[in-house]
Design a protein around this motif. Structure first.
Motif, PDB file in Angstrom:
ATOM      1  N   MET A   1       0.845  -1.178   0.000  1.00  0.00           N
ATOM      2  CA  MET A   1       0.000   0.000   0.000  1.00  0.00           C
ATOM      3  C   MET A   1       0.892   1.243   0.000  1.00  0.00           C
ATOM      4  O   MET A   1       1.821   1.357   0.789  1.00  0.00           O
ATOM      5  N   ALA A   2       0.617   2.145  -0.881  1.00  0.00           N
ATOM      6  CA  ALA A   2       1.439   3.348  -1.044  1.00  0.00           C
ATOM      7  C   ALA A   2       1.132   4.377   0.036  1.00  0.00           C
ATOM      8  O   ALA A   2       0.077   4.365   0.664  1.00  0.00           O
ATOM      9  N   LEU A   3       2.075   5.284   0.220  1.00  0.00           N
ATOM     10  CA  LEU A   3       1.885   6.385   1.149  1.00  0.00           C
ATOM     11  C   LEU A   3       0.884   7.380   0.563  1.00  0.00           C
ATOM     12  O   LEU A   3       0.842   7.589  -0.645  1.00  0.00           O
ATOM     13  N   SER A   4       0.130   8.034   1.425  1.00  0.00           N
ATOM     14  CA  SER A   4      -0.823   9.035   0.955  1.00  0.00           C
ATOM     15  C   SER A   4      -0.075  10.299   0.528  1.00  0.00           C
ATOM     16  O   SER A   4       1.088  10.508   0.890  1.00  0.00           O
ATOM     17  N   GLU A   5      -0.758  11.136  -0.217  1.00  0.00           N
ATOM     18  CA  GLU A   5      -0.167  12.398  -0.668  1.00  0.00           C
ATOM     19  C   GLU A   5       0.231  13.266   0.529  1.00  0.00           C
ATOM     20  O   GLU A   5       1.287  13.902   0.524  1.00  0.00           O
ATOM     21  N   PHE A   6      -0.592  13.271   1.556  1.00  0.00           N
ATOM     22  CA  PHE A   6      -0.282  14.023   2.771  1.00  0.00           C
ATOM     23  C   PHE A   6       0.992  13.502   3.429  1.00  0.00           C
ATOM     24  O   PHE A   6       1.868  14.280   3.832  1.00  0.00           O
ATOM     25  N   GLU A   7       1.114  12.166   3.536  1.00  0.00           N
ATOM     26  CA  GLU A   7       2.307  11.571   4.154  1.00  0.00           C
ATOM     27  C   GLU A   7       3.559  11.897   3.349  1.00  0.00           C
ATOM     28  O   GLU A   7       4.614  12.211   3.919  1.00  0.00           O
ATOM     29  N   VAL A   8       3.461  11.835   2.031  1.00  0.00           N
ATOM     30  CA  VAL A   8       4.606  12.148   1.166  1.00  0.00           C
ATOM     31  C   VAL A   8       5.041  13.593   1.361  1.00  0.00           C
ATOM     32  O   VAL A   8       6.237  13.874   1.529  1.00  0.00           O
ATOM     33  N   LYS A   9       4.105  14.522   1.376  1.00  0.00           N
ATOM     34  CA  LYS A   9       4.448  15.942   1.575  1.00  0.00           C
ATOM     35  C   LYS A   9       5.097  16.169   2.931  1.00  0.00           C
ATOM     36  O   LYS A   9       6.057  16.928   3.048  1.00  0.00           O
ATOM     37  N   ARG A  10       4.593  15.502   3.945  1.00  0.00           N
ATOM     38  CA  ARG A  10       5.162  15.623   5.295  1.00  0.00           C
ATOM     39  C   ARG A  10       6.607  15.097   5.313  1.00  0.00           C
ATOM     40  O   ARG A  10       7.502  15.727   5.855  1.00  0.00           O
ATOM     41  N   ILE A  11       6.832  13.955   4.691  1.00  0.00           N
ATOM     42  CA  ILE A  11       8.173  13.365   4.637  1.00  0.00           C
ATOM     43  C   ILE A  11       9.131  14.288   3.881  1.00  0.00           C
ATOM     44  O   ILE A  11      10.262  14.518   4.323  1.00  0.00           O
ATOM     45  N   LEU A  12       8.698  14.814   2.747  1.00  0.00           N
ATOM     46  CA  LEU A  12       9.547  15.717   1.966  1.00  0.00           C
ATOM     47  C   LEU A  12       9.918  16.965   2.760  1.00  0.00           C
ATOM     48  O   LEU A  12      11.063  17.440   2.693  1.00  0.00           O
ATOM     49  N   LYS A  13       8.989  17.490   3.517  1.00  0.00           N
ATOM     50  CA  LYS A  13       9.265  18.677   4.345  1.00  0.00           C
ATOM     51  C   LYS A  13      10.291  18.353   5.434  1.00  0.00           C
ATOM     52  O   LYS A  13      11.266  19.083   5.623  1.00  0.00           O
ATOM     53  N   ILE A  14      10.072  17.248   6.138  1.00  0.00           N
ATOM     54  CA  ILE A  14      10.994  16.831   7.204  1.00  0.00           C
ATOM     55  C   ILE A  14      12.391  16.588   6.642  1.00  0.00           C
ATOM     56  O   ILE A  14      13.395  17.030   7.207  1.00  0.00           O
ATOM     57  N   MET A  15      12.469  15.885   5.504  1.00  0.00           N
ATOM     58  CA  MET A  15      13.763  15.574   4.910  1.00  0.00           C
ATOM     59  C   MET A  15      14.456  16.832   4.392  1.00  0.00           C
ATOM     60  O   MET A  15      15.682  16.963   4.482  1.00  0.00           O
ATOM     61  N   GLY A  16      13.703  17.760   3.840  1.00  0.00           N
ATOM     62  CA  GLY A  16      14.285  19.011   3.367  1.00  0.00           C
ATOM     63  C   GLY A  16      14.975  19.776   4.488  1.00  0.00           C
ATOM     64  O   GLY A  16      16.096  20.267   4.331  1.00  0.00           O
ATOM     65  N   VAL A  17      14.308  19.841   5.632  1.00  0.00           N
ATOM     66  CA  VAL A  17      14.888  20.524   6.801  1.00  0.00           C
ATOM     67  C   VAL A  17      16.133  19.785   7.278  1.00  0.00           C
ATOM     68  O   VAL A  17      17.172  20.396   7.568  1.00  0.00           O
ATOM     69  N   ASP A  33      28.656  17.815  -0.808  1.00  0.00           N
ATOM     70  CA  ASP A  33      27.272  18.169  -0.509  1.00  0.00           C
ATOM     71  C   ASP A  33      26.544  16.934   0.004  1.00  0.00           C
ATOM     72  O   ASP A  33      27.065  15.818  -0.085  1.00  0.00           O
ATOM     73  N   HIS A  34      25.373  17.134   0.563  1.00  0.00           N
ATOM     74  CA  HIS A  34      24.523  16.047   1.035  1.00  0.00           C
ATOM     75  C   HIS A  34      23.162  16.184   0.372  1.00  0.00           C
ATOM     76  O   HIS A  34      22.684  17.294   0.141  1.00  0.00           O
ATOM     77  N   ALA A  35      22.551  15.044   0.082  1.00  0.00           N
ATOM     78  CA  ALA A  35      21.249  15.031  -0.578  1.00  0.00           C
ATOM     79  C   ALA A  35      20.518  13.752  -0.171  1.00  0.00           C
ATOM     80  O   ALA A  35      21.039  12.932   0.584  1.00  0.00           O
ATOM     81  N   TYR A  36      19.305  13.610  -0.697  1.00  0.00           N
ATOM     82  CA  TYR A  36      18.539  12.396  -0.437  1.00  0.00           C
ATOM     83  C   TYR A  36      17.647  12.086  -1.634  1.00  0.00           C
ATOM     84  O   TYR A  36      17.367  12.959  -2.455  1.00  0.00           O
ATOM     85  N   THR A  37      17.240  10.840  -1.721  1.00  0.00           N
ATOM     86  CA  THR A  37      16.225  10.426  -2.682  1.00  0.00           C
ATOM     87  C   THR A  37      15.102   9.763  -1.903  1.00  0.00           C
ATOM     88  O   THR A  37      15.346   9.145  -0.855  1.00  0.00           O
ATOM     89  N   PHE A  38      13.913   9.895  -2.419  1.00  0.00           N
ATOM     90  CA  PHE A  38      12.738   9.303  -1.788  1.00  0.00           C
ATOM     91  C   PHE A  38      11.961   8.573  -2.869  1.00  0.00           C
ATOM     92  O   PHE A  38      11.430   9.192  -3.781  1.00  0.00           O
ATOM     93  N   LYS A  39      11.968   7.244  -2.787  1.00  0.00           N
ATOM     94  CA  LYS A  39      11.280   6.415  -3.771  1.00  0.00           C
ATOM     95  C   LYS A  39      10.446   5.370  -3.043  1.00  0.00           C
ATOM     96  O   LYS A  39      10.963   4.670  -2.170  1.00  0.00           O
ATOM     97  N   GLY A  40       9.196   5.274  -3.429  1.00  0.00           N
ATOM     98  CA  GLY A  40       8.323   4.298  -2.788  1.00  0.00           C
ATOM     99  C   GLY A  40       8.168   4.615  -1.322  1.00  0.00           C
ATOM    100  O   GLY A  40       7.586   5.631  -0.964  1.00  0.00           O
ATOM    101  N   GLN A  41       8.706   3.757  -0.484  1.00  0.00           N
ATOM    102  CA  GLN A  41       8.640   3.950   0.961  1.00  0.00           C
ATOM    103  C   GLN A  41      10.038   4.029   1.567  1.00  0.00           C
ATOM    104  O   GLN A  41      10.205   3.864   2.768  1.00  0.00           O
ATOM    105  N   SER A  42      11.045   4.291   0.738  1.00  0.00           N
ATOM    106  CA  SER A  42      12.428   4.346   1.216  1.00  0.00           C
ATOM    107  C   SER A  42      13.077   5.688   0.925  1.00  0.00           C
ATOM    108  O   SER A  42      12.861   6.289  -0.120  1.00  0.00           O
TER     109      SER A  42
END
Length: 115
Positions: A1-17, A33-42
């Motif tokens: 089961m995929a993450l909801s749009e709300f959950e994805v936005k929350r994760i992206l905000k947390i990871m950005g900070v 530099d440091h970066a991240y990728t977010f795919k699926g649930q990882s």
């Protein structure tokens, strides 16, 4: 089961900070530099550096991997050992929240992530 749009936005905000907190000063970001990728649930957090013999190309060195297990509603934290395989972070590989997981990466008590 995929993450909801709300959950994805929350994760992206947390990871950005989180990533912004760990990025080096602007003057040296072309060298480190440091970066991240977010795919699926990882989420994979990694370091970026130019290749020594071809500065126009970059190498990505993994720092941590975090995976959300929706059925259990928890996050699993992994680090990459010298065998280049992902290992569950001991002594505490499972977290209730992403923030708790990032706090462990931030503190890096056993020098598994930042060296």
């Amino acid at each position: 089961m995929a993450l909801s749009e709300f959950e994805v936005k929350r994760i992206l905000k947390i990871m950005g900070v989180f990533i912004e907190k760990h990025r080096p000063s602007v003057e040296i970001r072309d060298q480190l530099d440091h970066a991240y990728t977010f795919k699926g649930q990882s989420i994979e957090i990694y370091e970026l550096r130019p290749y020594w013999n071809d500065p126009s190309d970059q190498i990505e060195s993994p720092i941590a991997e975090i995976t959300y297990v929706k059925s259990k509603k928890n996050w699993k934290l992994f680090w990459q050992a010298s065998d280049l395989k992902w290992h569950g972070y001991e002594p505490h590989p499972v977290f209730k929240t992403l923030e708790e997981c990032l706090d462990v990466i931030d503190k890096d008590e056993y020098a598994c992530f930042w060296g």
